[in-house]
Design a protein around this motif. Structure first.
Motif: not given
Length: 287
Positions: A228-229, A233-234, A237-243, A265-266
């Motif tokens: 969910y976090e 974040n996505s 910030n579109p550049d964030s990378k999910p864990n 993919l984000n």
């Protein structure tokens, strides 16, 4: 009216003409349960066929015709089974699609319903999105639903798939109210347990911010905290990378694997949000 003469069930005719077994009876309904799956009304229709080869379909609704098919199959009346399968597929396709849950549940009860089995298989392959919109969608078994939501070729908005999944979950938990704001922690836990095998296949990252806010946020307790976090974040910030690895949007078909420092993919998910007003956007990205 459909009339058959070529292959009336000879076993029944011989039984009726044999004095040695003149007192044999066939008992139905709840009084004497020997044919518990056949109602008295449906059995009368089948008897008319057995005695005279006459089958009246124009006066019957489609559900009754389907019940006649199942009764004929149980009584090994192969000619009428073959005829009714063809009749339903050619003349009642819309009804079969709208009642797919019922059809799916009964298709493998016997090896005789070959044409119905073929219809179900072709329908699942060609129009998986229609299954979500069938009238008895919530009656589908969990194992089938899990395989359905995994498919990448469902041509409908992801938010609609999510809404149908919630609808199915509520049908399995009849004590829950539709409004998640009224749920207690135990209620969320019950729904999470019900949907646990389907949740990983929902493309949450391809939802618009409005869809997320209105349709997902109220159910955030169904999702893992870190997931969910990452989802929050996505949007920020579109550049964030999910864990965790995320699934690409369902309505985008890739010819290859996205592996780029520029596009991930984000970002593709963000692009899909921009075009979410279109029902079917299919394009290829080659890196």
């Amino acid at each position: 009216m459909t009339q058959f003469f070529s292959k009336l069930s000879q076993n029944y005719v011989e039984l009726l003409n044999d004095n040695e077994y003149y007192d044999v009876t066939i008992e139905v309904d709840n009084s004497n349960i020997k044919l518990p799956n056949i109602s008295f009304e449906i059995f009368k229709i089948v008897l008319r066929y057995i005695y005279g080869g006459i089958l009246l379909l124009n006066e019957r609704d489609t559900l009754d015709i389907f019940k006649i098919l199942l009764a004929a199959d149980e009584l090994l009346l192969h000619e009428i089974v073959d005829y009714l399968q063809k009749y339903l597929i050619e003349n009642k396709t819309e009804w079969l699609e709208q009642n797919f849950g019922l059809i799916y549940q009964t298709r493998f009860q016997t090896d005789s319903l070959v044409e119905i089995q073929k219809f179900c298989t072709n329908f699942m392959i060609k129009s998986p999105e229609k299954i979500f919109k069938s009238l008895d969608f919530t009656s589908l078994p969990e194992n089938f639903l899990v395989q359905l939501v995994k498919r990448d070729d469902i041509q409908m908005k992801e938010i609609e798939i999510w809404e149908h999944l919630l609808e199915w979950g509520l049908a399995q938990n009849l004590t829950l109210k539709p409004d998640p704001n009224t749920w207690l922690d135990d209620d969320f836990k019950s729904m999470e347990n019900t949907l646990q095998l389907c949740l990983p296949s929902i493309r949450f990252f391809s939802l618009s911010s409005k869809e997320f806010l209105n349709k997902v946020k109220p159910y955030k307790k169904l999702l893992k905290y870190q997931f969910y976090e990452d989802l929050i974040n996505s949007y920020m910030n579109p550049d964030s990378k999910p864990n965790e690895s995320i699934l690409p949007p369902r309505n985008i078909k890739f010819n290859g694997i996205i592996d780029s420092k520029i596009i991930n993919l984000n970002i593709v998910s963000v692009l899909s949000r921009w075009i979410d007003k279109t029902d079917r956007i299919i394009f290829s990205i080659q890196i």
